[in-house]
Design a protein around this motif. Sequence first.
Motif, PDB file in Angstrom:
ATOM      1  N   UNK A 242     -10.875  -4.017 -10.230  1.00  0.00           N
ATOM      2  CA  UNK A 242      -9.807  -3.969 -11.232  1.00  0.00           C
ATOM      3  C   UNK A 242      -9.728  -5.302 -11.982  1.00  0.00           C
ATOM      4  N   UNK A 243      -9.840  -6.409 -11.259  1.00  0.00           N
ATOM      5  CA  UNK A 243      -9.832  -7.728 -11.903  1.00  0.00           C
ATOM      6  C   UNK A 243     -10.998  -7.855 -12.869  1.00  0.00           C
ATOM      7  N   UNK A 244     -12.174  -7.407 -12.434  1.00  0.00           N
ATOM      8  CA  UNK A 244     -13.344  -7.469 -13.299  1.00  0.00           C
ATOM      9  C   UNK A 244     -13.126  -6.672 -14.581  1.00  0.00           C
ATOM     10  N   UNK A 245     -12.581  -5.473 -14.425  1.00  0.00           N
ATOM     11  CA  UNK A 245     -12.367  -4.624 -15.594  1.00  0.00           C
ATOM     12  C   UNK A 245     -11.357  -5.240 -16.557  1.00  0.00           C
ATOM     13  N   UNK A 246     -10.276  -5.823 -16.020  1.00  0.00           N
ATOM     14  CA  UNK A 246      -9.258  -6.456 -16.869  1.00  0.00           C
ATOM     15  C   UNK A 246      -9.838  -7.648 -17.636  1.00  0.00           C
ATOM     16  N   UNK A 247     -10.596  -8.497 -16.940  1.00  0.00           N
ATOM     17  CA  UNK A 247     -11.189  -9.666 -17.590  1.00  0.00           C
ATOM     18  C   UNK A 247     -12.262  -9.258 -18.594  1.00  0.00           C
ATOM     19  N   UNK A 248     -12.975  -8.179 -18.263  1.00  0.00           N
ATOM     20  CA  UNK A 248     -14.026  -7.735 -19.172  1.00  0.00           C
ATOM     21  C   UNK A 248     -13.445  -7.284 -20.505  1.00  0.00           C
ATOM     22  N   UNK A 249     -12.173  -6.850 -20.494  1.00  0.00           N
ATOM     23  CA  UNK A 249     -11.528  -6.449 -21.731  1.00  0.00           C
ATOM     24  C   UNK A 249     -11.339  -7.592 -22.700  1.00  0.00           C
ATOM     25  N   UNK A 250     -11.380  -8.833 -22.177  1.00  0.00           N
ATOM     26  CA  UNK A 250     -11.155 -10.001 -23.017  1.00  0.00           C
ATOM     27  C   UNK A 250     -12.367 -10.929 -23.117  1.00  0.00           C
ATOM     28  N   UNK A 251     -13.321 -10.762 -22.184  1.00  0.00           N
ATOM     29  CA  UNK A 251     -14.418 -11.735 -22.076  1.00  0.00           C
ATOM     30  C   UNK A 251     -15.762 -11.029 -21.981  1.00  0.00           C
ATOM     31  N   UNK A 252     -16.841 -11.756 -22.289  1.00  0.00           N
ATOM     32  CA  UNK A 252     -18.183 -11.209 -22.022  1.00  0.00           C
ATOM     33  C   UNK A 252     -18.352 -10.938 -20.528  1.00  0.00           C
ATOM     34  N   UNK A 253     -19.230 -10.003 -20.191  1.00  0.00           N
ATOM     35  CA  UNK A 253     -19.408  -9.603 -18.797  1.00  0.00           C
ATOM     36  C   UNK A 253     -19.758 -10.785 -17.898  1.00  0.00           C
ATOM     37  N   UNK A 254     -20.653 -11.650 -18.349  1.00  0.00           N
ATOM     38  CA  UNK A 254     -21.079 -12.772 -17.507  1.00  0.00           C
ATOM     39  C   UNK A 254     -19.907 -13.670 -17.148  1.00  0.00           C
ATOM     40  N   UNK A 255     -19.055 -13.972 -18.127  1.00  0.00           N
ATOM     41  CA  UNK A 255     -17.894 -14.826 -17.876  1.00  0.00           C
ATOM     42  C   UNK A 255     -16.865 -14.106 -17.008  1.00  0.00           C
ATOM     43  N   UNK A 256     -16.666 -12.817 -17.295  1.00  0.00           N
ATOM     44  CA  UNK A 256     -15.710 -12.040 -16.500  1.00  0.00           C
ATOM     45  C   UNK A 256     -16.137 -11.970 -15.035  1.00  0.00           C
ATOM     46  N   UNK A 257     -17.447 -11.806 -14.795  1.00  0.00           N
ATOM     47  CA  UNK A 257     -17.956 -11.746 -13.423  1.00  0.00           C
ATOM     48  C   UNK A 257     -17.778 -13.085 -12.719  1.00  0.00           C
ATOM     49  N   UNK A 258     -18.033 -14.182 -13.449  1.00  0.00           N
ATOM     50  CA  UNK A 258     -17.889 -15.513 -12.850  1.00  0.00           C
ATOM     51  C   UNK A 258     -16.444 -15.792 -12.463  1.00  0.00           C
TER      52      UNK A 258
END
Length: 280
Positions: A242-258
């Motif tokens: 869920x955190x990954x999905x929320x961050x991915x809404x605002x950031x590129x995947x690589x940054x969201x994963x980090x």
Amino acid sequence: MSQAAALYIVPTPIGNLNDISQRALDTLQQVDLIACEDTRHTAKLLSHYQISTSTWALHDHNEQYKSEQLVTRLLNGQSVALVSDAGTPLISDPGYHLVNSCRDAGVQVIALPGPCAAVTALSAAGLPTDRFAFEGFLPAKEKARLDKMESLKDEPRTLVFYESPRRLLDSVAALVAVLGDERRIVVARELTKTFETIHSLPAAEMLVWLQQDSNRSRGEIVLMVAGYRPASDDELSAEVLRTLALLRGELPLKKAAALTAEIHGVKKNALYKHGLENGL
């Protein structure tokens, strides 16, 4: 009885003098010459067992030059034993040029089994032993050390290093920086000696444990690191995803994963892989 003309690779104890084999003692007694890393160090072992065979220094600085002379002696029918200060010769110790020269010249090379600090430590570490990678000593300089760890961060085999007391803290700090806080580390020191210690902790905790007492870094050290194991989707909880999905809404995947990896203490590579496979 003299030994047949050949180069004998003779392991010596890594601490406890009783660990030498009878075959090793017989060989050292019967050869014409013992080539050793440090004649003063080897003299203590020979004196303990009342062996009077002549010794000859063969170390990193003279090995190529001395190898030629030793090969000539071997071709003339003499027998030579090669020893290091401790353990099995050539394992992060001199001897490669001599053995290679003997092979090129057609001189027989006979290796005796015996002590090796890396294998002794690994057998008691509690890390996987079905596959492992021996990497010798890590580089002394910080950038080279970090680069080396970076090249090994996805290595799935158990990693085995030798390390000196003065660099152990720096090396563990590099492991924490590159491999993360949770990678399992085992420090084995003074194996077979009075103060033998084998200690296992996650990387960040190991760094703190070593910093708390300088005695924990003393002596001859084998540093072992659990291999990389990618997390499966089963290990990524609903909260993490869920955190990954929320961050991915605002950031590129690589940054969201980090960022997700930093928040939850999971592997960013596994998160990035999950995101790619699920179209995030």
